[in-house]
Design an enzyme around this catalytic site. Structure first.
Site, PDB file in Angstrom:
ATOM      1  N   ASP A  34     -21.015   7.358  15.117  1.00 45.81           N
ATOM      2  CA  ASP A  34     -19.717   6.466  15.508  1.00 45.81           C
ATOM      3  C   ASP A  34     -18.324   7.320  15.896  1.00 45.81           C
ATOM      4  O   ASP A  34     -18.176   8.281  16.636  1.00 45.81           O
ATOM      5  CB  ASP A  34     -19.175   5.375  14.969  1.00 45.81           C
ATOM      6  CG  ASP A  34     -18.521   4.289  15.241  1.00 45.81           C
ATOM      7  OD1 ASP A  34     -17.752   4.377  16.725  1.00 45.81           O
ATOM      8  OD2 ASP A  34     -17.957   3.877  14.670  1.00 45.81           O
ATOM      9  N   THR A  72     -15.311   4.630   8.156  1.00 45.36           N
ATOM     10  CA  THR A  72     -14.714   3.657   7.744  1.00 45.36           C
ATOM     11  C   THR A  72     -13.339   3.375   7.207  1.00 45.36           C
ATOM     12  O   THR A  72     -12.016   3.434   8.030  1.00 45.36           O
ATOM     13  CB  THR A  72     -15.071   2.539   6.893  1.00 45.36           C
ATOM     14  OG1 THR A  72     -16.820   2.559   7.588  1.00 45.36           O
ATOM     15  CG2 THR A  72     -14.268   1.138   6.623  1.00 45.36           C
ATOM     16  N   LYS A  87      -2.668   0.254   6.362  1.00 42.08           N
ATOM     17  CA  LYS A  87      -1.740   0.785   4.916  1.00 42.08           C
ATOM     18  C   LYS A  87      -0.292   1.473   6.197  1.00 42.08           C
ATOM     19  O   LYS A  87       0.535   1.215   5.895  1.00 42.08           O
ATOM     20  CB  LYS A  87      -1.518   2.561   4.640  1.00 42.08           C
ATOM     21  CG  LYS A  87      -2.887   2.396   3.643  1.00 42.08           C
ATOM     22  CD  LYS A  87      -2.742   1.491   2.212  1.00 42.08           C
ATOM     23  CE  LYS A  87      -3.725   0.073   2.230  1.00 42.08           C
ATOM     24  NZ  LYS A  87      -5.259   0.559   2.535  1.00 42.08           N
ATOM     25  N   GLY A 133     -10.732 -10.800  -3.465  1.00 40.42           N
ATOM     26  CA  GLY A 133     -10.739  -9.687  -3.774  1.00 40.42           C
ATOM     27  C   GLY A 133      -9.638  -8.604  -3.519  1.00 40.42           C
ATOM     28  O   GLY A 133      -8.164  -9.151  -1.990  1.00 40.42           O
ATOM     29  N   ASP A 155     -20.754   4.908   0.035  1.00 45.33           N
ATOM     30  CA  ASP A 155     -21.022   3.707  -0.849  1.00 45.33           C
ATOM     31  C   ASP A 155     -22.383   3.359  -0.249  1.00 45.33           C
ATOM     32  O   ASP A 155     -22.932   2.590  -1.125  1.00 45.33           O
ATOM     33  CB  ASP A 155     -20.255   3.093   0.912  1.00 45.33           C
ATOM     34  CG  ASP A 155     -18.754   2.786   1.187  1.00 45.33           C
ATOM     35  OD1 ASP A 155     -17.864   3.356  -0.685  1.00 45.33           O
ATOM     36  OD2 ASP A 155     -17.801   2.071   0.884  1.00 45.33           O
ATOM     37  N   ALA A 162     -12.790   5.235  -1.029  1.00 45.30           N
ATOM     38  CA  ALA A 162     -12.740   7.021  -0.462  1.00 45.30           C
ATOM     39  C   ALA A 162     -12.821   8.219  -0.926  1.00 45.30           C
ATOM     40  O   ALA A 162     -13.516   8.928  -0.996  1.00 45.30           O
ATOM     41  CB  ALA A 162     -11.335   7.058   0.703  1.00 45.30           C
ATOM     42  N   HIS A 164      15.710  11.662 -13.186  1.00 51.54           N
ATOM     43  CA  HIS A 164      16.561  10.644 -13.038  1.00 51.54           C
ATOM     44  C   HIS A 164      17.143  10.433 -12.018  1.00 51.54           C
ATOM     45  O   HIS A 164      17.647  11.412 -11.325  1.00 51.54           O
ATOM     46  CB  HIS A 164      17.335  10.905 -14.096  1.00 51.54           C
ATOM     47  CG  HIS A 164      19.079   9.781 -14.090  1.00 51.54           C
ATOM     48  ND1 HIS A 164      18.117   8.366 -14.305  1.00 51.54           N
ATOM     49  CD2 HIS A 164      20.104   9.692 -13.744  1.00 51.54           C
ATOM     50  CE1 HIS A 164      19.108   7.274 -14.225  1.00 51.54           C
ATOM     51  NE2 HIS A 164      19.928   8.307 -14.022  1.00 51.54           N
TER      52      HIS A 164
END
Length: 565
Positions: free
Chosen positions: A136, A141, A151, A280, A411, A419, A543
């Protein structure tokens, strides 16, 4: 005489600066020879010839900007894929027969996602000859349909949220509108830029990328596309075929009004209302995105809580934010069916506490997990076994399968579907292919969730510690006591540390609040290396930063917090 035209640069790059010119008048060149070094935003690469012949005239200069379609040189010769007959050129503009080719390599990788392409680069770094096969789009993915485009949407949503509150910061922005087409366009541009970068890296490391679907028979991989009919013999094979969105096996699951997490990234308009099935990580990320975009959002979750794998105090913060934003939540709810109303809206039927309920929305997002792509290649032909649950490829700590010359990552193993886990599994697999002894360590895998406020976790959570019977103590510091969080008007959430006061080790950490997905990495090395937390008390944090909340939580382990009592 022919002109050599610049037809392609690295990836989707359109312009580049001419670096060192590698050809000169009178030079004989053949297909694949370098013409000039090019410099672009994606890095440096060599533009190669598609012609055979003798250079008659060089038409470029070092330092000039060149774009696709411009002339590079004049040549007495021909393009490699053209046919000539008795001196008269007959050009074949139709589909050429795929060129048969036998390829031998050290490692063949099936799948070009974050596991596959990272494995390919690491293999090349270690000196391997590598073939990467992708049917693909390079990046898989994560890059094309998941982490990155989501994102991009999150950024648009957060920016719109911030602008809505601009008057609190003394800025009157006036009336604002959302342009979903521009949001999707920007998402596509981000994806394209990153895709170009990966293609450049593959070229840089001389990794052969073949586009097409892999077919395997014993130890041979067959690939056929419009240009190539290849048989690949590899010493080792890495399977990195990823996963696909799951759908509930219920009536109406395939109706046109039902989208997956991949479909929703190409919205042409913002739905007025949407029912999200699944509370989820993916479902809740889209719940907040679409709520920010102005949709009426309802989430239906089967388990007791949204984000059910996380601790109760984290769920509480996110649930409170949902209530404030008007996101409706139904938990302990089982979706039974989806149907269409008379005006083509989606009716979601679900049961809760023994009663049947109906929700009407313009569309439905089904976000109920992902399934490993186990049918994408013939695992039996490779002698590769599945795990006990038959939902992923069985692998050991070296990422090796039951066939010792075949590895699996990402996966498709159904271990931890993230990922960055796939990428590191790819590195582990390659290093073992190349003779190293590397093992996968899952003890300190960070996880980032882009809800509002965003959250990150690593190591043990309270739920896991209780289930495993591991004793722990807690140190928690709220962002409401952090100077930068206060100045930003973003004080929800906290930093929480689970620690063992016997061995002086940090067992796990959670951050929910501003910058949480970046801050969580502060803990990864501390947990993985089992650092004695007593050695951290004199570490100085800048800071004002939200990272000071991490420092305060660490100090709290020994009861020495400065800015919270």
């Amino acid at each position: 005489m022919e002109k050599i035209i610049l037809e392609k640069l690295s990836g989707e790059t359109r312009t580049a600066k001419v670096g060192k010119i590698l050809i000169k008048v009178g030079q004989n060149i053949k297909e694949g020879d370098g013409l000039f070094n090019a410099e672009s935003a994606k890095g440096n690469f060599i533009v190669k010839s598609q012609y055979n012949g003798t250079i008659l005239n060089v038409m470029i200069e070092e330092g000039q900007q060149i774009k696709i379609g411009e002339s590079i040189a004049e040549i007495d010769g021909q393009k490699a894929d053209r046919k000539f007959n008795n001196g008269n050129s007959t050009y074949s503009f139709g589909l050429a027969k795929p060129k048969k080719k036998d390829i031998s390599c050290d490692i063949a990788i099936i799948g070009g996602g974050p596991g596959g392409y990272v494995a390919a680069i690491r293999a090349a770094q270690l000196g391997a000859s590598v073939v990467l096969i992708e049917k693909d789009k390079i990046g898989g993915t994560c890059l094309n349909h998941g982490c990155i485009p989501t994102k991009s949407f999150v950024k648009s949503a957060h920016l719109y949220d911030e602008m809505q509150k601009s008057e609190l910061f003394g800025i009157n922005a006036g009336q604002m509108t959302l342009d979903i087409k521009q949001i999707v366009k920007r998402k596509n541009e981000v994806v394209s830029n990153l895709s170009d970068g990966i293609k450049y890296l593959l070229e840089h490391w001389n990794i052969q990328l073949i586009e097409g679907e892999a077919k395997v028979s014993k130890d041979i991989i067959h690939i056929k596309n419009n240009r190539l009919d290849a048989s690949i013999q590899a010493k080792n094979i890495i399977i990195a075929t990823g996963s696909s969105p799951a759908r509930l096996n219920i009536p109406g699951a395939s109706l046109p009004v039902v989208m997956t997490s991949e479909d929703i990234l190409n919205l042409s308009k913002i739905p007025k209302s949407i029912t999200i099935i699944g509370g989820g990580v993916i479902g809740m990320e889209f719940a907040f995105i679409l709520n920010s975009f102005g949709s009426k959002v309802t989430v239906v979750e089967y388990t007791d809580n949204i984000l059910s794998n996380f601790d109760e105090d984290i769920i509480e913060v996110v649930t409170d934010e949902c209530i404030q934003r008007g996101i409706s939540l139904y938990t302990k709810a089982k979706v039974e069916a989806i149907s269409l109303s008379e005006d083509k809206e989606a009716i979601t039927t679900f049961s809760q506490n023994g009663e049947t309920h109906f929700l009407v929305g313009e569309t439905v997002l089904m976000s109920v997990g992902r399934n490993a792509n186990l049918n994408s290649i013939d695992l039996d032909a490779l002698g590769v076994e599945l795990n006990e649950r038959k939902n992923g490829i069985k692998v050991d700590e070296h990422m090796a399968t039951s066939n010792t010359s075949v590895y699996a990552i990402g996966d498709v193993t159904n271990r931890i579907p993230l990922a960055h886990v796939a990428s590191h599994q790819g590195i582990i697999a390659v290093e073992n292919c190349m003779g190293k002894d590397s093992s996968m360590d899952y003890s300190a895998i960070p996880s980032a969730v882009f809800v509002s406020p965003e959250l990150g976790v690593v190591g043990l959570c309270e739920k896991e510690a209780k289930q495993l019977g591991i004793p722990y103590q807690i140190s928690k510091f709220p962002f409401s006591a952090n100077g930068k969080a206060l100045s930003q008007g973003d004080t929800k959430g906290f930093v929480k540390i689970l620690f063992d006061d016997k061995d002086y080790k940090i067992l796990g950490a959670a951050v929910i609040g501003p910058g949480a997905t970046d801050l969580i990495s502060n803990f990864t090395n501390l947990i993985q290396q089992k650092i004695d937390y007593r050695t951290l008390s004199h570490t100085v944090f800048a800071h004002p930063t939200t990272a000071e909340a991490v420092n305060e939580a660490i100090l709290g382990i020994t009861g020495e917090m400065i800015h919270f009592a």
